[in-house]
Design an enzyme around this catalytic site. Structure first.
Site, PDB file in Angstrom:
ATOM      1  N   GLY A  59      -2.512  12.758  -7.503  1.00 20.32           N
ATOM      2  CA  GLY A  59      -1.993  12.152  -8.571  1.00 20.32           C
ATOM      3  C   GLY A  59      -0.973  11.037  -8.086  1.00 20.32           C
ATOM      4  O   GLY A  59      -0.694  10.912  -6.886  1.00 20.32           O
ATOM      5  N   HIS A  76      13.146  22.297 -18.543  1.00 21.65           N
ATOM      6  CA  HIS A  76      11.809  21.839 -18.016  1.00 21.65           C
ATOM      7  C   HIS A  76      10.832  22.530 -19.099  1.00 21.65           C
ATOM      8  O   HIS A  76      11.124  23.879 -19.407  1.00 21.65           O
ATOM      9  CB  HIS A  76      11.610  22.459 -16.896  1.00 21.65           C
ATOM     10  CG  HIS A  76      10.417  22.491 -16.386  1.00 21.65           C
ATOM     11  ND1 HIS A  76       9.573  23.808 -16.454  1.00 21.65           N
ATOM     12  CD2 HIS A  76       9.288  21.930 -15.837  1.00 21.65           C
ATOM     13  CE1 HIS A  76       8.488  23.693 -15.924  1.00 21.65           C
ATOM     14  NE2 HIS A  76       7.863  22.375 -15.777  1.00 21.65           N
TER      15      HIS A  76
END
Length: 320
Positions: A279, A126
């Site tokens: 979002g 990540h």
């Protein structure tokens, strides 16, 4: 087009030329879009497949571009997302550490990626670089940068962990020796499943609320983290991508991916911010693996490689 092993190189990307002025969100956006493009291009060379492009918009303001690959030669799923959103009230997850900013209008942008390779010996990774700007009538605007990168192997290799942490250290070295120890500790504490009492992976670096010494200095630090991602990860992926594995390793990978899901849905502030700010769910949740598995009260066999992950690699330690 497919590439032979000798044609794939872990070449650091060349940073784009950015003209900096005090408090320049436009320069940050230009950089982040360039970073997304360059990382996707490098990952396409690594995998041999192509990332799709999915642009989206947000009703309250802003939008983003999600780049995703599924069922690639190396990556079972990989997502590299850019978002730039704004609104009238900063979501609670973004003001948790700065309660005095609650209720301010905001602008937020960032690049976030998660890569889930198919081979269980090739670790999940990540990386995130983000910028926030909070404004209110009659008050000075407040900005800060955040981000970091962390490695989540299912099967640990000391060589890989030392390399990844060394590159993380190198990314921060130009800005003072104090940053790496602080940001590594922050990462160890942040990527921890409190309900399980175990780390998500072997860590890396994590930082938030960076705004000193000024905009230009903070932006330079965030850019350095972004530029060091490919040199940190690509050599590891190249070393592990062709190792032979069996159903046993795939099952353990799916089990450990379950922990990844738990962290992202229960504890991750980025996921919470994305959902709280309205979002796009598909883009926010593209970080989740395509397959995961939960077992009731499972324990690894004593002396097994799976036990070594828990005993040797997940406990926080100094890798460099």
């Amino acid at each position: 087009m497919r590439f032979t092993l000798s044609s794939r190189r872990a070449v650091p990307p060349q940073p784009s030329r950015i003209i900096l002025t005090p408090m320049n969100p436009g320069a940050v956006k230009d950089y982040l879009l360039s970073l997304q493009d360059r990382i996707v291009a490098a990952l396409e060379r690594l995998d041999g497949g192509r990332f799709g492009r999915d642009a989206w918009s947000r009703a309250e303001g802003g939008g983003g571009v999600s780049r995703i690959i599924e069922e690639g030669a190396l990556l079972e799923r990989g997502g590299v997302g850019f978002s730039h959103v704004h609104g009238q009230r900063l979501p609670p997850s973004a003001s948790a550490s700065r309660p005095e900013l609650a209720g301010r209008a905001f602008e937020a942008m960032g690049v976030s990626l998660v890569l889930h390779p198919r081979n269980p010996y090739c670790p999940t990774v990540h990386m995130n670089v983000r910028f926030f700007l909070a404004t209110a009538a009659g008050r000075e605007p407040v900005f800060w940068f955040g981000g970091g990168m962390d490695l989540t192997p299912c099967y640990g290799f000391e060589e890989d962990c030392r390399h990844f942490h060394r590159i993380c250290r190198d990314a921060l070295a130009p800005f003072g020796p104090q940053h790496h120890a602080r940001f590594k500790k922050w990462c160890d504490e942040y990527f921890f499943l409190r309900h399980r009492g175990e780390a998500r992976g072997v860590g890396g670096i994590f930082f938030d609320d960076v705004h000193e010494p000024d905009f230009e200095g903070s932006f330079a630090l965030a850019r350095s983290v972004g530029e060091h991602f490919l040199p940190a990860y690509l050599p590891i992926a190249e070393r592990r991508r062709s190792l032979a594995y069996s159903e046993r390793e795939r099952n353990f990978q799916a089990y450990r991916r379950g922990r990844y899901v738990e962290f992202n849905l229960v504890w991750d502030r980025g996921t919470l911010f994305g959902l709280q700010s309205g979002g796009r769910a598909e883009s926010i949740l593209m970080s989740l693996p395509p397959l995961a598995l939960w077992r009731y009260d499972w324990k690894p066999e004593p002396g097994s490689p799976e036990e070594a992950l828990y005993e040797t690699f997940l406990p926080a330690r100094d890798w460099v």
